[in-house]
Design a protein around this motif. Structure first.
Motif, short mmCIF file in Angstrom:
data_model
loop_
_atom_site.label_atom_id
_atom_site.label_comp_id
_atom_site.label_asym_id
_atom_site.label_seq_id
_atom_site.Cartn_x
_atom_site.Cartn_y
_atom_site.Cartn_z
N VAL A 32 0.85 -1.19 0.00
CA VAL A 32 0.00 0.00 0.00
C VAL A 32 0.88 1.24 0.00
CG1 VAL A 32 -1.69 1.35 1.29
CG2 VAL A 32 -1.92 -1.14 1.15
N GLN A 33 0.59 2.17 -0.88
CA GLN A 33 1.33 3.43 -0.93
C GLN A 33 0.36 4.59 -0.77
OE1 GLN A 33 4.87 4.47 -3.53
NE2 GLN A 33 3.26 5.54 -4.67
N VAL A 34 0.72 5.53 0.10
CA VAL A 34 -0.10 6.72 0.34
C VAL A 34 0.75 7.94 0.00
CG1 VAL A 34 -1.45 8.03 2.02
CG2 VAL A 34 -1.34 5.53 2.18
N PHE A 35 0.18 8.85 -0.80
CA PHE A 35 0.97 10.00 -1.24
C PHE A 35 0.07 11.19 -1.55
CE2 PHE A 35 -0.10 7.28 -4.79
CZ PHE A 35 -0.57 8.15 -5.76
N LEU A 36 0.70 12.37 -1.63
CA LEU A 36 0.03 13.60 -2.03
C LEU A 36 0.45 13.93 -3.46
CD1 LEU A 36 0.53 15.90 1.11
CD2 LEU A 36 -1.29 14.25 0.67
N ARG A 37 -0.52 14.45 -4.24
CA ARG A 37 -0.25 14.81 -5.63
C ARG A 37 -1.14 15.98 -6.00
NH1 ARG A 37 -2.07 10.41 -9.92
NH2 ARG A 37 -0.16 9.33 -9.27
N SER A 38 -0.62 16.89 -6.83
CA SER A 38 -1.45 17.98 -7.31
C SER A 38 -2.60 17.42 -8.15
CB SER A 38 -0.62 18.94 -8.16
OG SER A 38 -1.45 19.90 -8.80
N VAL A 39 -3.76 18.08 -8.11
CA VAL A 39 -4.87 17.64 -8.96
C VAL A 39 -4.65 18.10 -10.40
CG1 VAL A 39 -6.52 17.62 -7.05
CG2 VAL A 39 -6.27 19.68 -8.44
N THR A 40 -3.70 19.00 -10.61
CA THR A 40 -3.36 19.45 -11.96
C THR A 40 -2.21 18.61 -12.49
OG1 THR A 40 -4.02 21.73 -11.43
CG2 THR A 40 -2.60 21.42 -13.35
N ALA A 41 -2.43 17.92 -13.58
CA ALA A 41 -1.42 17.02 -14.14
C ALA A 41 -0.13 17.77 -14.45
CB ALA A 41 -1.96 16.35 -15.40
N GLY A 42 1.00 17.19 -14.04
CA GLY A 42 2.30 17.75 -14.34
C GLY A 42 2.75 18.85 -13.39
N GLN A 43 1.91 19.23 -12.43
CA GLN A 43 2.26 20.30 -11.50
C GLN A 43 2.96 19.73 -10.27
OE1 GLN A 43 -0.92 22.43 -9.37
NE2 GLN A 43 -0.02 24.34 -10.12
N LEU A 44 4.03 20.38 -9.85
CA LEU A 44 4.74 19.93 -8.65
C LEU A 44 3.88 20.20 -7.41
CD1 LEU A 44 8.36 21.30 -9.33
CD2 LEU A 44 7.51 18.97 -9.71
N VAL A 45 4.12 19.40 -6.39
CA VAL A 45 3.41 19.59 -5.12
C VAL A 45 3.64 21.00 -4.59
CG1 VAL A 45 3.33 18.87 -2.69
CG2 VAL A 45 3.40 17.14 -4.51
N SER A 46 4.85 21.51 -4.74
CA SER A 46 5.19 22.83 -4.20
C SER A 46 4.44 23.97 -4.89
CB SER A 46 6.69 23.08 -4.32
OG SER A 46 7.12 22.95 -5.67
N ASP A 47 3.91 23.73 -6.08
CA ASP A 47 3.21 24.77 -6.83
C ASP A 47 1.69 24.67 -6.69
OD1 ASP A 47 5.63 25.77 -7.79
OD2 ASP A 47 5.61 24.41 -9.51
N ALA A 48 1.22 23.65 -6.01
CA ALA A 48 -0.22 23.36 -6.01
C ALA A 48 -0.94 23.99 -4.83
CB ALA A 48 -0.43 21.85 -5.99
N ASP A 49 -2.11 24.57 -5.12
CA ASP A 49 -2.98 25.01 -4.04
C ASP A 49 -4.12 24.02 -3.83
OD1 ASP A 49 -4.43 25.51 -6.33
OD2 ASP A 49 -5.18 27.45 -5.67
#
Length: 316
Positions: A32-49
């Motif tokens: 099982v893997q749990v992770f955070l990802r931007s809902v906008t494809a190709g966007q870094l986590v640091s750039d995502a609101d």
């Protein structure tokens, strides 16, 4: 077949998660893997609101659901530990494709399965590959420039000068239009109402009864700290309650109706909903209840401000 959970959320407008990666991994255990990802494809986590937390690789739907609930709780606590606001939008308005629309998408893309991107925890099969569809629309109301100009001229010619309470209420009214959820908009409008409330003193007989109760406290076996605390609490009852003063204020609106109710009844319902929201009562009003109060409450605040300042727009 394996299952996954997904929950999307927004971070505060002045905050970002400083992780220059496509996926911020939270855990890898037993497949099982749990992770955070931007809902906008190709966007870094640091750039995502706006991001999604995903947990993949669960053997059963029940395990994915139970794991998702635990991870959502952990996310809330972990984010607030770093002073990061996390908004899940579960009580906001919803939108999406109809079942027929989803079926059309699935038929046209047999390699994936389309789901509505709803707020809150979602648990779905990982086969075929899930994709999440969201529809969004923002209504913009055009207000007549001629009408606004006429009202401004009338207010100026009538020397209508709002007092400090009216200005504060108007500021809170304006702020309510920038709130991200119906709950926060409702509470901001209630703050506007309370800014206009001026609590008076209870009737003489009631004040005398309260003084008698204060006198009785001196005879009780209490510590000085306990006695002082109770004395302040009981003496405070001499002031009219916000609920009572609010109904009196609502009475200035005469026979107008709000959500089919008299001004006093409407205020009482709003005040009860406000109390249940802010005091952590388990009987929290539903999102539908709050949504049904916000529109009429906006008119209620507007009418209170105008009535307080004796300004009645032409045509009303």
């Amino acid at each position: 077949m394996t299952y996954m959970f997904r929950v999307r959320f927004k971070v505060g407008p002045t905050t970002r998660i400083d992780a220059k990666v496509d996926e911020l991994v939270l855990d890898k255990t037993g497949g099982v893997q749990v992770f955070l990802r931007s809902v906008t494809a190709g966007q870094l986590v640091s750039d995502a609101d706006e991001l999604a937390m995903r947990g993949e690789g669960y053997a059963t739907e029940a395990q994915a659901s139970a794991g998702g609930k635990r991870w959502v709780g952990a996310l809330v606590l972990g984010m607030i530990s770093e002073f990061v606001a996390t908004e899940f939008g579960e009580r906001g308005s919803t939108g999406g494709l109809s079942p027929a629309g989803l079926e059309l998408l699935r038929a046209a893309n047999p390699g994936v399965r389309a789901y509505n991107d709803i707020a809150g925890l979602q648990v779905v099969s990982e086969t075929p590959q899930p994709v999440f569809i969201r529809t969004q629309a923002t209504a913009i109301a055009g207000k007549s420039g001629d009408a606004i100009a006429a009202h401004v001229r009338d207010a100026f010619s009538q020397h209508a000068e709002p007092d400090e309470r009216s200005l504060l209420a108007s500021e809170m009214y304006a702020a309510s239009h920038f709130m991200p959820s119906e709950d926060s908009r409702f509470l901001m409008l209630m703050i506007a109402v309370e800014a206009l409330i001026e609590a008076g003193t209870r009737q003489t007989a009631q004040v005398k009864a309260i003084d008698a109760l204060v006198g009785r406290l001196a005879c009780l076996s209490l510590s000085d700290e306990e006695r002082e605390s109770l004395t302040q609490t009981v003496a405070g009852l001499k002031r009219e309650s916000i609920n009572s003063a609010g109904k009196r204020l609502a009475g200035t609106l005469g026979d107008r109706m709000y959500a089919g109710k008299s001004p006093k009844r409407f205020f009482r319902d709003c005040y009860d909903a406000r109390s249940n929201l802010v005091h952590g009562n388990l009987g929290r009003p539903t999102a539908e209840t709050i949504r049904g109060l916000v529109g009429p409450l906006e008119h209620f605040v507007r009418d209170l401000v105008l009535e307080r300042n004796g300004f009645h727009p032409r045509g009303e």
